[in-house]
Scaffold this motif. Structure first.
Motif, PDB file in Angstrom:
ATOM      1  N   LEU A 288       0.834  -1.210   0.000  1.00 47.02           N
ATOM      2  CA  LEU A 288       0.000   0.000   0.000  1.00 47.02           C
ATOM      3  C   LEU A 288       0.869   1.260   0.000  1.00 47.02           C
ATOM      4  O   LEU A 288       0.571   2.235  -0.716  1.00 47.02           O
ATOM      5  CB  LEU A 288      -0.951  -0.030   1.203  1.00 47.02           C
ATOM      6  N   GLU A 289       1.941   1.234   0.770  1.00 45.21           N
ATOM      7  CA  GLU A 289       2.855   2.386   0.782  1.00 45.21           C
ATOM      8  C   GLU A 289       3.360   2.666  -0.635  1.00 45.21           C
ATOM      9  O   GLU A 289       3.414   3.809  -1.076  1.00 45.21           O
ATOM     10  CB  GLU A 289       4.062   2.106   1.696  1.00 45.21           C
ATOM     11  N   GLN A 290       3.729   1.591  -1.337  1.00 47.12           N
ATOM     12  CA  GLN A 290       4.271   1.743  -2.682  1.00 47.12           C
ATOM     13  C   GLN A 290       3.229   2.343  -3.627  1.00 47.12           C
ATOM     14  O   GLN A 290       3.537   3.239  -4.421  1.00 47.12           O
ATOM     15  CB  GLN A 290       4.756   0.383  -3.209  1.00 47.12           C
ATOM     16  N   LEU A 291       1.991   1.868  -3.515  1.00 53.85           N
ATOM     17  CA  LEU A 291       0.930   2.394  -4.383  1.00 53.85           C
ATOM     18  C   LEU A 291       0.712   3.887  -4.144  1.00 53.85           C
ATOM     19  O   LEU A 291       0.536   4.663  -5.095  1.00 53.85           O
ATOM     20  CB  LEU A 291      -0.383   1.644  -4.129  1.00 53.85           C
ATOM     21  N   LEU A 292       0.725   4.283  -2.882  1.00 57.72           N
ATOM     22  CA  LEU A 292       0.543   5.708  -2.567  1.00 57.72           C
ATOM     23  C   LEU A 292       1.757   6.511  -3.046  1.00 57.72           C
ATOM     24  O   LEU A 292       1.618   7.615  -3.574  1.00 57.72           O
ATOM     25  CB  LEU A 292       0.319   5.898  -1.064  1.00 57.72           C
ATOM     26  N   ALA A 301      10.377   6.830   2.871  1.00 65.10           N
ATOM     27  CA  ALA A 301      11.519   6.994   3.775  1.00 65.10           C
ATOM     28  C   ALA A 301      11.139   7.833   4.998  1.00 65.10           C
ATOM     29  O   ALA A 301      11.542   7.529   6.119  1.00 65.10           O
ATOM     30  CB  ALA A 301      12.680   7.645   3.023  1.00 65.10           C
ATOM     31  N   LYS A 302      10.379   8.894   4.767  1.00 66.84           N
ATOM     32  CA  LYS A 302      10.004   9.785   5.885  1.00 66.84           C
ATOM     33  C   LYS A 302       8.768   9.290   6.628  1.00 66.84           C
ATOM     34  O   LYS A 302       8.482   9.765   7.728  1.00 66.84           O
ATOM     35  CB  LYS A 302       9.714  11.195   5.358  1.00 66.84           C
ATOM     36  N   GLY A 303       7.995   8.402   5.997  1.00 66.56           N
ATOM     37  CA  GLY A 303       6.737   7.963   6.617  1.00 66.56           C
ATOM     38  C   GLY A 303       5.715   9.084   6.651  1.00 66.56           C
ATOM     39  O   GLY A 303       4.870   9.144   7.549  1.00 66.56           O
ATOM     40  N   GLN A 304       5.801   9.992   5.672  1.00 63.63           N
ATOM     41  CA  GLN A 304       4.878  11.137   5.656  1.00 63.63           C
ATOM     42  C   GLN A 304       4.134  11.226   4.335  1.00 63.63           C
ATOM     43  O   GLN A 304       4.663  10.879   3.288  1.00 63.63           O
ATOM     44  CB  GLN A 304       5.654  12.440   5.859  1.00 63.63           C
ATOM     45  N   ASN A 305       2.911  11.743   4.401  1.00 66.12           N
ATOM     46  CA  ASN A 305       2.134  11.946   3.184  1.00 66.12           C
ATOM     47  C   ASN A 305       2.377  13.354   2.652  1.00 66.12           C
ATOM     48  O   ASN A 305       2.875  14.224   3.372  1.00 66.12           O
ATOM     49  CB  ASN A 305       0.646  11.740   3.464  1.00 66.12           C
ATOM     50  N   SER A 306       1.990  13.573   1.376  1.00 66.92           N
ATOM     51  CA  SER A 306       2.129  14.927   0.837  1.00 66.92           C
ATOM     52  C   SER A 306       0.829  15.696   1.036  1.00 66.92           C
ATOM     53  O   SER A 306      -0.226  15.119   1.270  1.00 66.92           O
ATOM     54  CB  SER A 306       2.530  14.876  -0.635  1.00 66.92           C
ATOM     55  N   LYS A 307       0.940  17.004   0.965  1.00 62.94           N
ATOM     56  CA  LYS A 307      -0.236  17.861   1.099  1.00 62.94           C
ATOM     57  C   LYS A 307      -0.898  18.004  -0.267  1.00 62.94           C
ATOM     58  O   LYS A 307      -0.239  17.877  -1.291  1.00 62.94           O
ATOM     59  CB  LYS A 307       0.180  19.245   1.603  1.00 62.94           C
ATOM     60  N   GLY A 308      -2.200  18.285  -0.259  1.00 66.42           N
ATOM     61  CA  GLY A 308      -2.876  18.546  -1.528  1.00 66.42           C
ATOM     62  C   GLY A 308      -4.193  17.811  -1.643  1.00 66.42           C
ATOM     63  O   GLY A 308      -4.716  17.285  -0.650  1.00 66.42           O
ATOM     64  N   ASP A 309      -4.723  17.765  -2.870  1.00 69.61           N
ATOM     65  CA  ASP A 309      -6.018  17.126  -3.104  1.00 69.61           C
ATOM     66  C   ASP A 309      -5.884  15.614  -3.250  1.00 69.61           C
ATOM     67  O   ASP A 309      -5.018  15.132  -3.985  1.00 69.61           O
ATOM     68  CB  ASP A 309      -6.658  17.696  -4.376  1.00 69.61           C
ATOM     69  N   TYR A 310      -6.741  14.905  -2.582  1.00 65.16           N
ATOM     70  CA  TYR A 310      -6.810  13.447  -2.673  1.00 65.16           C
ATOM     71  C   TYR A 310      -8.225  13.062  -3.091  1.00 65.16           C
ATOM     72  O   TYR A 310      -9.191  13.750  -2.708  1.00 65.16           O
ATOM     73  CB  TYR A 310      -6.576  12.804  -1.288  1.00 65.16           C
ATOM     74  N   THR A 311      -8.370  11.959  -3.839  1.00 64.88           N
ATOM     75  CA  THR A 311      -9.714  11.414  -3.997  1.00 64.88           C
ATOM     76  C   THR A 311     -10.090  10.784  -2.661  1.00 64.88           C
ATOM     77  O   THR A 311      -9.220  10.492  -1.823  1.00 64.88           O
ATOM     78  CB  THR A 311      -9.772  10.321  -5.078  1.00 64.88           C
ATOM     79  N   GLY A 312     -11.385  10.540  -2.459  1.00 64.45           N
ATOM     80  CA  GLY A 312     -11.837   9.929  -1.208  1.00 64.45           C
ATOM     81  C   GLY A 312     -11.120   8.616  -0.939  1.00 64.45           C
ATOM     82  O   GLY A 312     -10.660   8.360   0.185  1.00 64.45           O
ATOM     83  N   HIS A 313     -10.986   7.783  -1.976  1.00 61.30           N
ATOM     84  CA  HIS A 313     -10.346   6.484  -1.778  1.00 61.30           C
ATOM     85  C   HIS A 313      -8.854   6.621  -1.481  1.00 61.30           C
ATOM     86  O   HIS A 313      -8.285   5.832  -0.725  1.00 61.30           O
ATOM     87  CB  HIS A 313     -10.545   5.584  -3.009  1.00 61.30           C
ATOM     88  N   GLU A 314      -8.213   7.619  -2.065  1.00 62.28           N
ATOM     89  CA  GLU A 314      -6.787   7.838  -1.758  1.00 62.28           C
ATOM     90  C   GLU A 314      -6.603   8.255  -0.304  1.00 62.28           C
ATOM     91  O   GLU A 314      -5.757   7.716   0.421  1.00 62.28           O
ATOM     92  CB  GLU A 314      -6.199   8.922  -2.677  1.00 62.28           C
ATOM     93  N   ALA A 315      -7.429   9.206   0.118  1.00 57.38           N
ATOM     94  CA  ALA A 315      -7.330   9.678   1.511  1.00 57.38           C
ATOM     95  C   ALA A 315      -7.681   8.537   2.469  1.00 57.38           C
ATOM     96  O   ALA A 315      -7.035   8.365   3.512  1.00 57.38           O
ATOM     97  CB  ALA A 315      -8.257  10.869   1.740  1.00 57.38           C
ATOM     98  N   GLY A 316      -8.696   7.753   2.092  1.00 60.66           N
ATOM     99  CA  GLY A 316      -9.110   6.626   2.935  1.00 60.66           C
ATOM    100  C   GLY A 316      -8.014   5.572   3.020  1.00 60.66           C
ATOM    101  O   GLY A 316      -7.750   5.010   4.097  1.00 60.66           O
TER     102      GLY A 316
END
Ligand code: HEC
Ligand code: HEC
Ligand code: HEC
Ligand code: HEC
Ligand code: HEC
Ligand code: HEC
Length: 350
Positions: A288-292, A301-316
Motif C-alpha cells: 500500500l505504501e508503494q501504491l501511494l 523513507a520519511k513515513g509522511q504523506n504529501s499535502k494537496g487534493d486526494y480522492t476519497g479512496h486515496e485519503a481513505g
C-alpha cells in the motif's frame, strides 16, 4: 539514586508529619490522617504501612513502571492544551474531571509528568486499599466516530489509547469525494489501539475482503474481559514485560506468552501465529505504501504523506495505512479487520 534518597527523605518526613497530625487535636498539619484508634501516638500510620511497609506491594510495581514506556517515552513534554490530556498525568486528571470537549486542557500544563501511579490510581485519597481504584473506569465515547465503547477496567487505557479526530474528515466510502489534506501527518494519531481492538472507524471501502473481526474482538473487547490488561499486564517477567511494564513483548523481542496461555496453551504455537500474521500485515503495508508513493502521495523513507487534493479512496487508503501502522500490533489486536482495511485499500488504488 538521587531520586531514591529524596523519596526516602520525603517519606520519613511525611511519616513524621503523619504522626504529628494523628496525635494533634486540630489536625491542621498535612493531609487529614487516616482513621484509626485515637489518642495513641502514631496509630494512624499503620495505614501508611499498608502500602509503604516492608512488603513489595509498591516497590515491585514502581520498578516495573520505571521500565515502561509510560515512564521512559519522554513525550510528556507534549504539554500543550491539545496534547496534555493524554501525554501528561496532570492533564489527564484535569480532563476526566472536567470532561472537556476533545480533552483540551484549560492551559498548558506546567511541570508536566508522564503517566504514573497517580494518573491511573486514586493514590492518597482515603489512605486505604480503596486507593487502588482507578481514576477512570467509565465507558469511553470515542472522539473519532462517537461510539461508546465499554472495555471494563481497560476503559482506563482507551481513554488515551484512541484515535484523535481527523481533519479534514473522510467522505463516505460509497459516495467518495475530494479531500484537501494540509498536513503531512494525516491519520488517527499514534495510539488508536482502543479503536482497532473493537474493529471500528476504518475507511471501509468495498473490496475482496469482508470486514470481520478476529476472535480477540469477541473475547477481549467487552466489559468483563479486562481487554488490553490481559495481554499487556500478564505475569511480570521481571522488568522485561508484563505487570506494570505494560509490555507484551520485551525489548529483546520475546513475547510474554504467560499472558496468552489461557487461550493459546502452547507458547511456540502462539509465537508462530504472531510471526505469521505480522508478516502478512507487513507485506500489505509495504504494498500500500508503494501504491501511494507511485501516485506521489507518500514518502516512504520519511513515513509522511504529501499535502494537496486526494480522492476519497486515496485519503481513505492513507488513513487505513496509518491506522494499521500506528496500532503497532501489526495484526495481533484484530488481524481480520486490519487485513481487510489494507487489502481493500490496495484494490481500490489498483
Ligand atoms: C493504598 C496505598 C498507600 C497508602 C495507604 C499510603 N500511600 Fe503513600 N504512596 C502510595 C503510592 C502508590 C505512592 C507513589 C509512589 C510513586 O510515585 O512511585 C506514594 C507516595 C508517597 C510519598 C512520596 C511523595 C509523594 O507524595 O509522591 C510519600 C511521602 C507518602 N506516599 C507518604 C504516605 C503516608 C505518610 C501515608 C499514611 C498517612 C501513606 N503514604 C499512605 C501509596 C500509598
Ligand atoms: C493518561 C493517558 C494514558 C493512559 C491512561 C494509558 N496510556 Fe499507555 N501510553 C500513553 C502515552 C502518551 C504513551 C506514550 C508515552 C511516551 O512515548 O512518552 C503510552 C505508551 C504505552 C505503551 C508503549 C507504547 C510503545 O510505543 O512502546 C503501551 C504498551 C501502553 N501505553 C499501554 C497502556 C495500557 C495497557 C494502559 C491501561 C492499563 C495504558 N497504556 C494507559 C498514554 C496513556
Ligand atoms: C487521545 C490521546 C492523545 C492526544 C490528545 C495526543 N496524543 Fe500523542 N500519543 C498518544 C498515545 C497513546 C501515544 C503512544 C502511542 C504508541 O506508542 O502506540 C502517543 C504518542 C505520541 C508521539 C510519539 C510517536 C511515536 O511513534 O513514538 C508523539 C510525538 C505525540 N504523541 C505527539 C502528540 C502531540 C504533539 C499532541 C497534541 C497536538 C498529541 N500527541 C496528542 C495519545 C495522544
Ligand atoms: C497506566 C495506568 C497505571 C499506572 C501508571 C499504574 N498502574 Fe497500577 N494498576 C493498573 C491496572 C490496570 C491494574 C489492574 C491490573 C489487573 O487487574 O490485573 C493495576 C493494579 C495495581 C495494583 C494491584 C491493586 C490491587 O487492587 O490489588 C497495585 C498495588 C498497583 N497497581 C500499584 C501501582 C503503583 C505503585 C504504580 C506507580 C509506580 C502504578 N500502579 C501505576 C494501572 C496502572
Ligand atoms: C491479544 C492480546 C492483546 C490485547 C488484548 C491487546 N494487545 Fe496491544 N499488543 C499485543 C501485541 C502482541 C503487540 C505487538 C507487540 C510487538 O510486536 O511489538 C501489541 C502492541 C501494542 C502497542 C504497541 C507497543 C508495543 O508494546 O508493542 C500498544 C501501545 C498496545 N498494544 C496497546 C494496547 C491497548 C491500549 C489495548 C486495549 C485496547 C491492547 N493493546 C490490547 C497484544 C495485545
Ligand atoms: C481470551 C482468549 C485469548 C487470549 C488471552 C489471547 N488470544 Fe489470541 N486468539 C484467541 C482465539 C480464540 C483466536 C482464534 C483461534 C486461532 O486462530 O488460534 C486467537 C487468534 C490469535 C492470532 C491470530 C489472529 C487471526 O485472526 O488470525 C494471534 C496472532 C494471536 N491470537 C495472538 C495472541 C497473543 C500474542 C496473545 C497473548 C499476548 C493472545 N493471542 C491472547 C484467543 C485469545
Amino acid at each position: 539514586m538521587k531520586n531514591y534518597l529524596f523519596l526516602i527523605f520525603a517519606f520519613s518526613l511525611a511519616i513524621m508529619m503523619g504522626l504529628t497530625s494523628c496525635e494533634g487535636k486540630d489536625g491542621s498539619i498535612g493531609p487529614e490522617g487516616p482513621a484509626g484508634p485515637t489518642g495513641q501516638t502514631g496509630e494512624g500510620t499503620q495505614n501508611c504501612v499498608l502500602c509503604h511497609g516492608s512488603s513489595q506491594l509498591i516497590a515491585a510495581k514502581q520498578f516495573q513502571w520505571e521500565h515502561s514506556v509510560h515512564a521512559t517515552g519522554g513525550h510528556y513534554e507534549r504539554n500543550q492544551t491539545s496534547c496534555a490530556g493524554c501525554h501528561t498525568s496532570q492533564g489527564f486528571l484535569e480532563r476526566i474531571e472536567t470532561m472537556s470537549d476533545q480533552g483540551v486542557t484549560a492551559a498548558d500544563i506546567e511541570d508536566p509528568l508522564p503517566q504514573n501511579c497517580y494518573t491511573c490510581h486514586q493514590i492518597h485519597r482515603t489512605y486505604t486499599a480503596a486507593d487502588w481504584a482507578f481514576t477512570q473506569e467509565d465507558p469511553v465515547t470515542l472522539w473519532e466516530g462517537g461510539q461508546t465503547v465499554d472495555l471494563g477496567k481497560a476503559n482506563l487505557c482507551i481513554s488515551c489509547h484512541q484515535s484523535r479526530v481527523v481533519s479534514p474528515a473522510l467522505p463516505d466510502p460509497s459516495t467518495g469525494g475530494l479531500v484537501n489534506i494540509q498536513t503531512t501527518r494525516y491519520g488517527p494519531h499514534h495510539g488508536p489501539q482502543g479503536v482497532m481492538l473493537p474493529g471500528l472507524n476504518g475507511y471501509e471501502v468495498a473490496g475482496p475482503q469482508p470486514y470481520e473481526n478476529s476472535a480477540h474482538t469477541l473475547l477481549l473487547a467487552n466489559n468483563t474481559s479486562k481487554a488490553c490488561i490481559v495481554c499487556h499486564m500478564g505475569t511480570a517477567q521481571a522488568t522485561e514485560s508484563g505487570g506494570h511494564t505494560f509490555r507484551v513483548i520485551s525489548e529483546g523481542g520475546d513475547i510474554n506468552t504467560d499472558a496468552c496461555v489461557a487461550c493459546h496453551p502452547v507458547a511456540a504455537d502462539v509465537e508462530a501465529l504472531v510471526e505469521d500474521r505480522q508478516a502478512q500485515i507487513e507485506e500489505k503495508i509495504a504494498e500500500l505504501e508503494q501504491l501511494l508513493a507511485d501516485r506521489g502521495l507518500y514518502d516512504i523513507a520519511k513515513g509522511q504523506n504529501s499535502k494537496g487534493d486526494y480522492t476519497g479512496h486515496e485519503a481513505g487508503a492513507l488513513y487505513n495505512l496509518k491506522f494499521v501502522e500506528e496500532d503497532k500490533s501489526r495484526g495481533v489486536h484484530n488481524f481480520k479487520y486490519a487485513y481487510a482495511l489494507l487489502t481493500n485499500s490496495i484494490a481500490a488504488l489498483q
